[in-house]
Design a protein around this motif. Structure first.
Motif, PDB file in Angstrom:
ATOM      1  N   GLN A 162      69.024  32.884  83.688  1.00 19.03           N
ATOM      2  CA  GLN A 162      68.378  31.645  83.257  1.00 19.03           C
ATOM      3  C   GLN A 162      67.234  31.323  84.189  1.00 19.03           C
ATOM      4  O   GLN A 162      67.432  31.157  85.391  1.00 19.03           O
ATOM      5  N   LYS A 193      64.158  27.433  80.708  1.00 16.42           N
ATOM      6  CA  LYS A 193      64.482  28.341  79.607  1.00 16.42           C
ATOM      7  C   LYS A 193      65.992  28.342  79.367  1.00 16.42           C
ATOM      8  O   LYS A 193      66.776  27.960  80.226  1.00 16.42           O
ATOM      9  N   GLU A 194      66.366  28.801  78.187  1.00 15.25           N
ATOM     10  CA  GLU A 194      67.780  28.900  77.846  1.00 15.25           C
ATOM     11  C   GLU A 194      68.415  30.100  78.562  1.00 15.25           C
ATOM     12  O   GLU A 194      67.723  31.041  78.956  1.00 15.25           O
ATOM     13  N   ARG A 195      69.729  30.010  78.722  1.00 15.70           N
ATOM     14  CA  ARG A 195      70.456  31.120  79.326  1.00 15.70           C
ATOM     15  C   ARG A 195      70.426  32.309  78.361  1.00 15.70           C
ATOM     16  O   ARG A 195      70.705  32.170  77.169  1.00 15.70           O
ATOM     17  N   GLU A 196      70.095  33.465  78.906  1.00 18.62           N
ATOM     18  CA  GLU A 196      69.872  34.675  78.103  1.00 18.62           C
ATOM     19  C   GLU A 196      70.863  35.760  78.522  1.00 18.62           C
ATOM     20  O   GLU A 196      70.991  36.059  79.711  1.00 18.62           O
ATOM     21  N   ASN A 198      76.066  36.271  73.772  1.00 21.53           N
ATOM     22  CA  ASN A 198      75.995  34.829  73.549  1.00 21.53           C
ATOM     23  C   ASN A 198      76.864  34.138  74.593  1.00 21.53           C
ATOM     24  O   ASN A 198      78.059  34.412  74.692  1.00 21.53           O
ATOM     25  N   PRO A 199      76.285  33.233  75.403  1.00 16.52           N
ATOM     26  CA  PRO A 199      77.072  32.605  76.462  1.00 16.52           C
ATOM     27  C   PRO A 199      78.274  31.819  75.953  1.00 16.52           C
ATOM     28  O   PRO A 199      79.239  31.615  76.707  1.00 16.52           O
ATOM     29  N   ARG A 200      78.258  31.416  74.699  1.00 16.18           N
ATOM     30  CA  ARG A 200      79.385  30.656  74.153  1.00 16.18           C
ATOM     31  C   ARG A 200      80.650  31.492  74.052  1.00 16.18           C
ATOM     32  O   ARG A 200      81.742  30.938  73.911  1.00 16.18           O
TER      33      ARG A 200
END
Length: 126
Positions: free
Chosen positions: A39, A43-46, A109-111
């Motif tokens: 991250q 920016k979003e976590r990638e 996907n971090p989720r």
């Protein structure tokens, strides 16, 4: 208690290499999904790389494919991220994540991950 601890970050010039480590405690890496994310500010976590430690199968984002390698050492309960040919756009906080006993539908996907390390900073200068 599950705990992930990253290490190995630092500052390098473009074209250089770093190896990040993610040591786990509270569970064993064998037959689990482990991933590296990054991250950058604003920016979003990638997701960049993931591994299923049961078979050693790996998956990479297009942005790092061919430059980064994720690997495991079950004896040390550690997952590594070897980063070569680093670019300034690789600058970010890098996190490892795991999902003991789970099976993320999207490996990057971090989720899909329940446990996270504290992060290690990687800075690449031009």
């Amino acid at each position: 208690q599950v705990q992930l601890v990253e290490s190995g970050g630092g500052s390098v010039q473009a074209g250089g290499s770093l190896r990040l480590s993610c040591a786990a405690s509270g569970f064993t890496y064998s037959s689990n999904f482990v991933a590296w994310f990054r991250q950058a500010p604003g920016k979003e976590r990638e997701g960049v790389a993931a591994i299923y430690t049961g078979f050693g199968t790996t998956h990479y984002s297009d942005s790092v494919k061919g430059r980064f390698t994720i690997s495991q050492d079950n004896a040390k309960n550690t997952v590594y991220l070897q980063m070569n040919s680093l670019k300034p756009e690789d600058t970010a906080m890098y996190y490892c994540a795991a999902d003991p006993g789970g099976s993320p539908a999207d490996l990057l996907n971090p989720r899909g991950y329940n446990y996270w390390g504290q992060g290690t900073q990687v800075t690449v200068s031009s």
